[in-house]
Motif scaffolding. Structure first.
Motif, PDB file in Angstrom:
ATOM      1  N   SER A  61      -8.333 177.279  82.067  1.00 57.09           N
ATOM      2  CA  SER A  61      -8.272 175.839  82.327  1.00 57.09           C
ATOM      3  C   SER A  61      -7.267 175.507  83.419  1.00 57.09           C
ATOM      4  N   PRO A  89     -10.001 172.060  88.138  1.00 56.54           N
ATOM      5  CA  PRO A  89      -9.480 170.722  88.461  1.00 56.54           C
ATOM      6  C   PRO A  89      -9.708 169.757  87.302  1.00 56.54           C
ATOM      7  N   GLU A  90      -9.005 168.644  87.339  1.00 60.22           N
ATOM      8  CA  GLU A  90      -9.241 167.582  86.367  1.00 60.22           C
ATOM      9  C   GLU A  90     -10.622 166.983  86.611  1.00 60.22           C
ATOM     10  N   PRO A  91     -11.345 166.596  85.559  1.00 54.98           N
ATOM     11  CA  PRO A  91     -10.971 166.638  84.141  1.00 54.98           C
ATOM     12  C   PRO A  91     -11.532 167.859  83.415  1.00 54.98           C
ATOM     13  N   LEU A  92     -11.849 168.934  84.149  1.00 57.77           N
ATOM     14  CA  LEU A  92     -12.444 170.122  83.534  1.00 57.77           C
ATOM     15  C   LEU A  92     -11.355 170.956  82.865  1.00 57.77           C
ATOM     16  N   LYS A  93     -11.012 170.587  81.652  1.00 63.11           N
ATOM     17  CA  LYS A  93      -9.926 171.261  80.945  1.00 63.11           C
ATOM     18  C   LYS A  93     -10.319 171.724  79.543  1.00 63.11           C
TER      19      LYS A  93
END
Length: 236
Positions: free
Chosen positions: A154, A158-162
């Motif tokens: 994670s 990048p945000e929002p890929l968490k």
């Protein structure tokens, strides 16, 4: 030393997007593949890089018996892509070795899954350490390795890929992608290109349109296959 290209079909079909019949190139139909290509001046015959690894002696099933088992007991979906399929025996980093000891420079990387080479010593050590400690649990228990991996992965996104959802195969990953796309868009229709492979699960089977992976069964809801030409016309 043997080049993997030796096992490619010796007759190439040169196809174009037009409706004209495919043309067979006669100069590629006679003699070894690389010899013919060299005569055309398209390439020069490559030389194999040196290798200091010696594979183990092959001591398993004879090649003929392997073919018999393949024909009798393995699904036709496990397609052999060469007239005389390679019987691979061992791998080391970028190299593969067949049952006769021939060496191949692997450009395929196990369908692009062996990103660090075959039997990398660091990967072997980590896998052996884990196998000696714990084989399998389930999602109902915590296990530190999966949490360590999720945190590291994670951190690269990048945000929002968490949020990480791990799957066992490409088919399952595409199943999840279809589900997420439909849940987000509130639409069910998905377009795939003819000749494409996206998996062999019940859902991804409806998106796959190639060879033995496409069975004569009713398609899934909202799954449509189109050619490249039709797709570009629709979106121009």
């Amino acid at each position: 030393m043997t080049l993997a290209w030796r096992h490619l079909p010796r007759t190439l079909r040169l196809e174009t997007p037009s409706r004209r019949a495919p043309t067979t190139c006669p100069s590629l139909s006679v003699g070894p593949f690389w010899t013919s290509v060299t005569k055309l001046g398209l390439h020069t015959k490559p030389r194999m890089p040196p290798c200091d690894f010696t594979p183990e002696k092959y001591q398993s099933l004879p090649y003929r018996r392997v073919l018999e088992i393949y024909q009798q007991h393995l699904s036709p979906m496990q397609t052999a892509y060469f007239p005389q399929p390679l019987l691979l025996h061992q791998g080391h980093m970028e190299w593969l070795f067949d049952h006769e000891g021939n060496r191949y420079l692997d450009f395929f990387s196990g369908i692009v899954t062996i990103s660090v080479g075959h039997c990398h010593p660091k990967v072997n050590a980590a896998a052996g350490k884990q196998l000696g400690r714990l084989w399998h649990t389930s999602a109902v228990f915590f296990h530190p390795q999966i949490h360590e991996y999720a945190e590291k992965l994670s951190a690269l996104l990048p945000e929002p890929l968490k949020v990480i959802f791990l799957t066992n195969s490409g088919s399952e990953a595409n199943d999840l992608a279809m589900l997420m796309a439909r849940a987000h868009s509130k639409n069910t229709h998905i377009i795939s290109f003819r000749g494409a492979y996206h998996g062999s699960s019940p859902h991804t089977h409806d998106l796959s349109n190639v060879g033995p992976f496409k069975m004569t069964l009713p398609g899934g809801v909202g799954c449509q296959s189109v050619s490249f030409e039709i797709f570009f016309v629709l979106f121009l």
